[in-house]
Write a protein that holds these residues in place. Structure first.
Motif, mmCIF file in Angstrom:
data_model
loop_
_atom_site.group_PDB
_atom_site.id
_atom_site.type_symbol
_atom_site.label_atom_id
_atom_site.label_comp_id
_atom_site.label_asym_id
_atom_site.label_seq_id
_atom_site.Cartn_x
_atom_site.Cartn_y
_atom_site.Cartn_z
ATOM 1 N N THR A 43 5.929 3.953 3.079
ATOM 2 C CA THR A 43 5.077 4.412 4.019
ATOM 3 C C THR A 43 3.929 5.046 3.704
ATOM 4 O OG1 THR A 43 6.966 5.427 5.385
ATOM 5 C CG2 THR A 43 4.771 6.439 5.670
ATOM 6 N N VAL A 44 3.811 5.384 2.357
ATOM 7 C CA VAL A 44 2.852 6.006 1.562
ATOM 8 C C VAL A 44 1.673 4.770 1.192
ATOM 9 C CG1 VAL A 44 1.864 6.921 -0.707
ATOM 10 C CG2 VAL A 44 3.810 8.210 0.608
ATOM 11 N N LEU A 45 2.359 3.822 0.755
ATOM 12 C CA LEU A 45 1.517 2.514 0.322
ATOM 13 C C LEU A 45 0.815 1.953 1.388
ATOM 14 C CD1 LEU A 45 4.008 1.110 -2.560
ATOM 15 C CD2 LEU A 45 1.754 2.207 -2.830
ATOM 16 N N THR A 46 1.633 1.730 2.342
ATOM 17 C CA THR A 46 1.071 1.262 3.768
ATOM 18 C C THR A 46 -0.255 1.715 4.118
ATOM 19 O OG1 THR A 46 3.060 0.229 4.560
ATOM 20 C CG2 THR A 46 1.448 0.375 6.125
ATOM 21 N N HIS A 47 -0.174 3.287 4.110
ATOM 22 C CA HIS A 47 -1.451 3.916 4.616
ATOM 23 C C HIS A 47 -2.465 3.976 3.572
ATOM 24 C CE1 HIS A 47 -3.292 7.335 6.719
ATOM 25 N NE2 HIS A 47 -3.412 8.050 5.596
ATOM 26 N N LEU A 48 -2.155 4.101 2.242
ATOM 27 C CA LEU A 48 -3.179 3.974 1.109
ATOM 28 C C LEU A 48 -3.917 2.597 1.245
ATOM 29 C CD1 LEU A 48 -1.324 5.691 -1.571
ATOM 30 C CD2 LEU A 48 -3.089 6.786 -0.109
ATOM 31 N N ASP A 49 -3.199 1.702 2.117
ATOM 32 C CA ASP A 49 -3.612 0.371 2.049
ATOM 33 C C ASP A 49 -4.936 0.233 2.827
ATOM 34 O OD1 ASP A 49 -3.393 -2.178 0.828
ATOM 35 O OD2 ASP A 49 -2.729 -3.185 2.798
ATOM 36 N N ILE A 158 -3.291 11.297 5.686
ATOM 37 C CA ILE A 158 -4.664 11.878 6.036
ATOM 38 C C ILE A 158 -5.440 10.831 6.110
ATOM 39 C CG2 ILE A 158 -6.195 13.452 5.557
ATOM 40 C CD1 ILE A 158 -3.198 14.575 5.801
ATOM 41 N N THR A 159 -6.297 10.704 7.296
ATOM 42 C CA THR A 159 -7.567 9.742 7.224
ATOM 43 C C THR A 159 -8.877 10.402 7.368
ATOM 44 O OG1 THR A 159 -6.024 7.989 8.422
ATOM 45 C CG2 THR A 159 -8.122 7.751 8.825
ATOM 46 N N ASN A 160 -9.890 10.029 6.986
ATOM 47 C CA ASN A 160 -11.241 10.730 7.010
ATOM 48 C C ASN A 160 -11.111 12.220 6.875
ATOM 49 O OD1 ASN A 160 -12.192 8.202 7.804
ATOM 50 N ND2 ASN A 160 -11.733 8.456 9.847
ATOM 51 N N ASN A 161 -10.402 12.598 5.854
ATOM 52 C CA ASN A 161 -10.293 14.067 5.572
ATOM 53 C C ASN A 161 -9.742 14.936 6.603
ATOM 54 O OD1 ASN A 161 -11.157 13.733 2.658
ATOM 55 N ND2 ASN A 161 -13.147 13.152 3.618
ATOM 56 N N ASN A 162 -9.274 14.413 7.686
ATOM 57 C CA ASN A 162 -8.693 15.207 8.850
ATOM 58 C C ASN A 162 -7.314 15.755 8.561
ATOM 59 O OD1 ASN A 162 -8.113 16.597 10.998
ATOM 60 N ND2 ASN A 162 -8.778 14.866 12.492
ATOM 61 N N ILE A 193 -0.392 15.374 -4.278
ATOM 62 C CA ILE A 193 -1.554 14.691 -3.555
ATOM 63 C C ILE A 193 -1.695 13.082 -4.157
ATOM 64 C CG2 ILE A 193 -3.682 14.796 -2.590
ATOM 65 C CD1 ILE A 193 -3.739 17.655 -2.368
ATOM 66 N N VAL A 194 -1.567 12.177 -3.350
ATOM 67 C CA VAL A 194 -1.745 10.869 -3.793
ATOM 68 C C VAL A 194 -3.216 10.267 -3.199
ATOM 69 C CG1 VAL A 194 -0.904 8.454 -3.993
ATOM 70 C CG2 VAL A 194 0.658 10.566 -4.044
ATOM 71 N N ASP A 195 -3.988 10.503 -4.044
ATOM 72 C CA ASP A 195 -5.459 9.884 -3.830
ATOM 73 C C ASP A 195 -6.178 9.239 -4.473
ATOM 74 O OD1 ASP A 195 -8.004 9.760 -2.420
ATOM 75 O OD2 ASP A 195 -8.325 11.985 -2.174
ATOM 76 N N PHE A 196 -6.189 7.667 -4.305
ATOM 77 C CA PHE A 196 -6.839 6.934 -4.971
ATOM 78 C C PHE A 196 -8.567 6.509 -4.782
ATOM 79 C CE2 PHE A 196 -2.294 5.483 -5.089
ATOM 80 C CZ PHE A 196 -2.182 5.778 -6.403
ATOM 81 N N ARG A 197 -9.117 7.558 -3.933
ATOM 82 C CA ARG A 197 -10.457 7.110 -3.305
ATOM 83 C C ARG A 197 -11.214 7.756 -4.785
ATOM 84 N NH1 ARG A 197 -11.385 10.986 1.391
ATOM 85 N NH2 ARG A 197 -10.205 12.331 0.048
ATOM 86 N N CYS A 352 6.029 -12.402 5.281
ATOM 87 C CA CYS A 352 5.709 -11.123 4.368
ATOM 88 C C CYS A 352 4.499 -10.594 4.735
ATOM 89 C CB CYS A 352 5.575 -11.676 2.902
ATOM 90 S SG CYS A 352 5.404 -10.499 1.597
ATOM 91 N N ILE A 353 4.496 -9.245 4.690
ATOM 92 C CA ILE A 353 3.279 -8.550 5.101
ATOM 93 C C ILE A 353 1.916 -8.750 4.494
ATOM 94 C CG2 ILE A 353 2.381 -6.015 5.549
ATOM 95 C CD1 ILE A 353 5.350 -5.252 5.923
ATOM 96 N N LYS A 354 0.900 -8.911 5.081
ATOM 97 C CA LYS A 354 -0.280 -8.964 4.295
ATOM 98 C C LYS A 354 -0.925 -7.884 3.556
ATOM 99 C CE LYS A 354 -1.993 -13.266 6.755
ATOM 100 N NZ LYS A 354 -2.905 -13.962 7.580
ATOM 101 N N ALA A 355 -0.996 -7.773 2.269
ATOM 102 C CA ALA A 355 -1.353 -6.413 1.810
ATOM 103 C C ALA A 355 -3.062 -6.735 1.473
ATOM 104 C CB ALA A 355 -0.768 -6.256 0.193
ATOM 105 N N GLY A 356 -3.645 -5.496 1.847
ATOM 106 C CA GLY A 356 -5.119 -5.575 1.722
ATOM 107 C C GLY A 356 -5.362 -5.200 0.139
ATOM 108 N N THR A 357 -4.465 -4.451 -0.459
ATOM 109 C CA THR A 357 -4.592 -4.351 -1.828
ATOM 110 C C THR A 357 -3.373 -4.712 -2.908
ATOM 111 O OG1 THR A 357 -3.583 -1.932 -1.764
ATOM 112 C CG2 THR A 357 -6.117 -2.556 -1.242
ATOM 113 N N GLU A 358 -3.536 -4.748 -3.854
ATOM 114 C CA GLU A 358 -2.418 -4.897 -4.744
ATOM 115 C C GLU A 358 -1.508 -4.017 -4.698
ATOM 116 O OE1 GLU A 358 -1.537 -7.729 -6.652
ATOM 117 O OE2 GLU A 358 -3.125 -9.008 -5.813
ATOM 118 N N ARG A 359 -1.835 -2.519 -4.538
ATOM 119 C CA ARG A 359 -0.917 -1.322 -4.557
ATOM 120 C C ARG A 359 0.414 -1.803 -3.720
ATOM 121 N NH1 ARG A 359 -4.735 1.895 -3.401
ATOM 122 N NH2 ARG A 359 -5.528 1.846 -5.453
ATOM 123 N N LEU A 360 0.113 -2.158 -2.266
ATOM 124 C CA LEU A 360 1.092 -2.329 -1.164
ATOM 125 C C LEU A 360 2.299 -3.275 -1.783
ATOM 126 C CD1 LEU A 360 2.262 -1.696 1.517
ATOM 127 C CD2 LEU A 360 0.556 -3.370 2.649
#
Length: 376
Positions: A43-49, A158-162, A193-197, A352-360
């Motif tokens: 759940t976390v990795l999918t959102h951070l993607d 969280i998206t766009n700091n909301n 808090i997991v924030d890679f920005r 397999c799900i396409k991952a936008g980043t290596e993290r997912l």
């Protein structure tokens, strides 16, 4: 009495609806702590993607959770789930009878009927607690409440700091806890808090009952697994290696006392292998080469026991295969939809799900699909 409790437990489990709180991973078939961790991380990795996102994870700690069950409220919830009224009445008698007395020397108190709590050490108590909390679910789609018995994690995506939805969720969770007689131990409740920005903003703290929740960079409150805000596993592997080395010392001492190789291997499986392989499917596949090398050093147990021991990589692969097949055969598993079969010509393989980043790609489910596809 415990045998009778097991019969009642099996009967209750067989009558519960399949849709009952899919994010409660305790006391249910084909569910374990591994599954709770894997689901949370996916759940976390999918959102951070996605872009401009981060995650807040609140690790809830209750004070004496099992002792706070209110039988009258539990019976109402059991009836709502469709359990037979006669069985519900039996459960109420089970939780409130017989009357309790206190003996001090020759003095005995007057009998007292308990109106809260479940008996300690009973077979039914854990199941009854999970049913008591089955209605504790997320209000907003951007949040998840993942439970393993009384271990509860609130995940806010969280998206766009909301953070509005997340903060409302935490407030509602506190209200639900009060209404259900559950006491939050705010001093032991932690937030990570997991924030890679690259450009991060200051994250305002969360308050529960007027107390600021402590922010941590690493937490062992996640079902006994050490997780960090960088989603690295060095802290966990270091902890595992330290525990194993302590037990290797005991194994060496026992060998000097002349124990047979067969007995030493049994001791290894009970006291060392169980630590090495604890929740292994959720973390071993994401370990760095350095972490894996540190784990392999404890293979000196093979020289101590004098017998061949299974490699950690083999244990991980075997358990991933077994868990993946169980998920495929369980339509009610929360992540069952991720295992989408390919065409009939490629039987046994899954999309397999396409991952936008290596993290997912560090998600257990993606690794399990990769292992299934490579084995065909």
């Amino acid at each position: 009495m415990k045998c009778f409790e097991r019969l009642v437990k099996d009967h209750i489990t067989s009558t519960l609806p399949d849709t009952l709180d899919p994010l409660q991973f305790a006391y249910r078939p084909n569910r374990s702590a591994d599954d709770a961790i894997a689901t949370t991380l996916h759940t976390v990795l999918t959102h951070l993607d996605k872009r401009n996102t981060y995650v807040r994870m609140l690790f809830i700690d209750y004070s004496s959770a099992f002792n706070t069950i209110v039988p009258s409220k539990l019976i109402i919830k059991l009836e709502t789930l469709g359990l037979d009224p006669a069985l519900c009445n039996w459960e109420q008698d089970f939780l409130t009878a017989p009357p309790q007395v206190v003996r001090v020397g020759n003095n005995i108190s007057t009998p007292l009927i308990l109106n809260t709590g479940a008996p300690q050490g009973c077979v039914l108590s854990p199941l009854l607690y999970s049913l008591f909390t089955h209605d504790c679910v997320a209000m907003h789609a951007s949040n998840s409440i993942i439970k393993f018995a009384d271990d509860t994690t609130v995940v806010g995506m969280i998206t766009n700091n909301n953070e509005t939805a997340y903060r409302e969720e935490v407030r509602a969770f506190g209200v639900w806890s009060q209404e259900n007689n559950l006491t939050l131990n705010v001093n032991k409740t932690k937030e990570m808090i997991v924030d890679f920005r690259k450009q991060q903003r200051e994250h305002p703290p969360i308050h529960i009952e007027g107390t600021v929740v402590e922010k941590v960079e690493s937490s062992s409150a996640f079902l006994g697994v050490h997780i960090t805000d960088k989603l690295k596993w060095s802290t966990h592997t270091d902890s595992v290696v330290k525990k194993v080395q302590q037990r290797l010392f005991n194994l060496r001492r026992l060998k000097k006392f002349g124990l047979s190789p067969k007995t030493l291997i049994n001791l290894y499986r009970c006291t060392i292998e169980s630590i090495l392989s604890g929740c292994i499917t959720s973390w071993y596949g994401n370990c760095s080469a350095h972490n894996c090398k540190a784990l392999q050093r404890v293979r000196s147990a093979q020289r101590i026991t004098g017998g061949k021991l299974p490699a950690l990589q083999g244990t991980y692969t075997t358990r991933c295969h077994r868990k993946a097949k169980n998920i495929i055969n369980d339509n009610n598993y929360p992540s069952h939809c991720l295992f989408t079969p390919l065409s009939s010509r490629r039987r046994g393989q899954y999309r397999c799900i396409k991952a936008g980043t290596e993290r997912l790609k560090n998600s257990f489910y993606l690794k399990a699909i990769g292992l299934l596809n490579s084995s065909h």
